[in-house]
Scaffold this motif. Structure first.
Motif, short mmCIF file in Angstrom:
data_model
loop_
_atom_site.label_atom_id
_atom_site.label_comp_id
_atom_site.label_asym_id
_atom_site.label_seq_id
_atom_site.Cartn_x
_atom_site.Cartn_y
_atom_site.Cartn_z
N LEU A 89 -10.62 1.75 -3.63
CA LEU A 89 -9.59 2.31 -2.75
C LEU A 89 -10.22 2.98 -1.52
O LEU A 89 -9.63 3.87 -0.91
N LYS A 90 -11.40 2.55 -1.16
CA LYS A 90 -12.11 3.12 -0.01
C LYS A 90 -12.01 2.15 1.15
O LYS A 90 -12.57 1.05 1.09
N PHE A 91 -11.30 2.54 2.21
CA PHE A 91 -11.03 1.63 3.31
C PHE A 91 -11.74 2.08 4.59
O PHE A 91 -11.13 2.26 5.63
N PRO B 241 -9.18 0.11 10.49
CA PRO B 241 -8.72 1.18 11.38
C PRO B 241 -7.70 2.07 10.69
O PRO B 241 -6.98 1.64 9.80
N ILE B 242 -7.68 3.33 11.12
CA ILE B 242 -6.70 4.26 10.57
C ILE B 242 -5.40 4.07 11.34
O ILE B 242 -5.27 4.49 12.48
N ARG C 5 -1.30 1.32 1.81
CA ARG C 5 -2.44 1.47 2.72
C ARG C 5 -2.10 2.40 3.88
O ARG C 5 -2.96 3.15 4.36
N SER C 6 -0.86 2.36 4.32
CA SER C 6 -0.43 3.25 5.40
C SER C 6 -0.48 4.70 4.95
O SER C 6 -0.93 5.58 5.70
N ILE D 214 -3.67 10.12 5.02
CA ILE D 214 -4.64 11.08 4.46
C ILE D 214 -5.97 10.99 5.21
O ILE D 214 -6.56 12.01 5.58
N ARG D 215 -6.41 9.78 5.47
CA ARG D 215 -7.70 9.59 6.15
C ARG D 215 -7.68 10.15 7.57
O ARG D 215 -8.74 10.46 8.13
#
Length: 465
Positions: free
Chosen positions: A194-196, A200-201, A352-353, A358-359
């Motif tokens: 789950l590390k993306f 792009p954010i 993912r959004s 959070i990111r």
């Protein structure tokens, strides 16, 4: 009165991996305050009423040391990293097992609905120490007078969601019975799925679940509602009543705009019924907005799907919204559809959004405030009047934790929620009946039950006409 007899720090009985375990962004936002634990109680009636209490404790200690080899992260400790991130230090400091006894008999607790009495069966975690010293898993074995015992657990939120917790308890029980875990039962720990970092954010949705919750009209904050006492009661639904609710919810056509034409589920029907009953009991203005929050599992929704036995937090919170006037006046199908719409939001792109939201924060403490309900006084997780939180354990293997003395005849929360909340779980009898553990304001609980059961009675009466 419950008396603590002994504390045992239990470490893995074999060498386990060292280092730090990276926690996903979904794990990070489960941290309330400095750290927090969820709690559960399991109640047992051994067939042998004279079951030796030393045998029980020694068996649980020995099997806990063995299961920690397979579930070694729970023997570690949390530690802070740059930007407010938390990781798990795999230092094998151990879990804690507490031996306790009470002057009460098993019958003194009634149906074990959450109360001050059942709260004594849950281990207390000392948060007045560095986070690096706080155990992630604490179990308390409380012996009742005459016969029977409880296993209460405190389970750190960053470890996993309910799926992981139930798998842990059932695996511990299997080891306690003298059996071994099969390869397909072993947990999968690598959260980097789950590390993306290389994408792009780009939050791409208007995330309803992250918006501030509506206040009671005319109120500037939640202060008045927070001060009101909450009580908890078990409300039983027979298999026939569950089917009646589902039938009622499906009497009207599912809107064509819905992504699925399948009938409304028992979760959608029961949650709609709870929402309607709560809205009637509260007697708020017709144009008062109301939100129901609930969580959706993402293991099979994110693409690619998470590995089998993924051990971590794999839930996305979502919400259904409406107005009190509509909730009270419209048919059950309307509310079931609102709940379904909240469920159907949770697609791969939506998941993912939300993770990108959070990111996008430089410091995770700011993300936690957002995910826990807003800023300032509303930052703490409070989903009370005029809103509601629903949790379902109906799909969980809740009653499989047989440590060698039979399956539990009761499992549930040990303490009363600080806000209005419904927990839906199956009956241990396996007869299709359902129990709703309803946490609601004391002054409104009688009215809630009146509508909850009164509307059910009307369903049965109308079917006989």
């Amino acid at each position: 009165m419950t008396t603590i007899k002994a504390f045992y720090t239990v470490t893995p009985n074999e060498s386990t991996p060292k280092g730090c375990l990276w926690l996903s962004d979904l794990d990070q936002v489960r941290v309330l305050g400095r750290l927090s634990h969820s709690s559960q109680i399991y109640i047992y009636k051994p067939k042998n009423k004279n079951q030796n209490k030393r045998t029980i404790i020694e068996t649980l200690k020995k099997s806990l040391s063995k299961i920690l080899v397979h579930y070694y992260p729970i023997a570690g400790r949390c530690c802070y990293k740059e930007g407010g991130r938390i990781e798990l230090d795999l230092n094998a400091k151990g879990a804690v097992l507490i031996e306790a006894e009470t002057t009460k008999t098993i019958h003194d607790y009634g149906d074990f609905s959450p109360s001050d009495s059942t709260k004594e069966l849950i281990p207390k975690v000392d948060y007045n120490q560095p986070i690096e010293e706080i155990p992630l898993f604490v179990a308390q074995v409380t012996r009742f007078q005459s016969f029977g015992f409880a296993i209460g657990i405190a389970y750190s939120h960053p470890l996993s969601d309910g799926v992981g917790c139930f798998n842990l308890m059932n695996s511990w029980a299997k080891i306690s019975r003298g059996e071994t875990l099969e390869d397909n039962e072993l947990p999968f720990f690598d959260r980097t799925v789950l590390k993306f970092l290389h994408t792009p954010i780009e939050p791409r949705f208007d995330h309803i679940e992250l918006k501030p919750l509506p206040l009671i009209l005319g109120r500037p904050d939640t202060d008045i509602e927070r001060k009101k006492k909450i009580t908890a009661e078990f409300l039983k639904l027979t298999a026939e009543e569950v089917e009646k609710l589902k039938k009622k919810a499906n009497e009207y056509d599912i809107p064509k705009g819905s992504r699925s034409r399948r009938p409304y589920s028992r979760f959608e029907a029961i949650t709609a019924h709870i929402w309607k009953s709560a809205s009637k009991a509260r007697e708020l203005s017709e144009n008062q907005p109301s939100v129901v929050r609930f969580s959706v599992g993402i293991r099979n929704r994110i693409i690619p799907n998470l590995p089998k036995n993924y051990y971590g937090n794999a839930l996305i919170q979502t919400a259904a919204t409406s107005y009190i006037g509509e909730i009270k006046s419209k048919p059950l199908s309307y509310l079931a559809q609102r709940i379904r719409e909240g469920n159907e939001l949770i697609t791969n792109e939506y998941i993912r959004s939300q993770i990108d939201v959070i990111r996008g924060f430089q410091h995770l403490d700011d993300a936690r405030k957002l995910f826990l309900g807003g800023e300032g006084k509303n930052a703490a997780y409070f989903v009370g009047n005029p809103n509601l939180h629903i949790t379902s354990w109906m799909a969980m293997p809740a009653y499989e934790a047989d440590f060698g003395w039979g399956k539990p005849f009761h499992i549930g929360m040990g303490s009363v929620s600080p806000f209005d909340k419904g927990l839906i779980l199956m009956s241990p009898d396996g007869d299709g009946s359902v129990t709703v553990c309803m946490h609601f304001q004391v002054e409104l609980m009688k009215l809630f039950k009146k509508f909850f059961y009164g509307d059910l009675y009307k369903l049965f009466s109308s079917s006989r006409l």
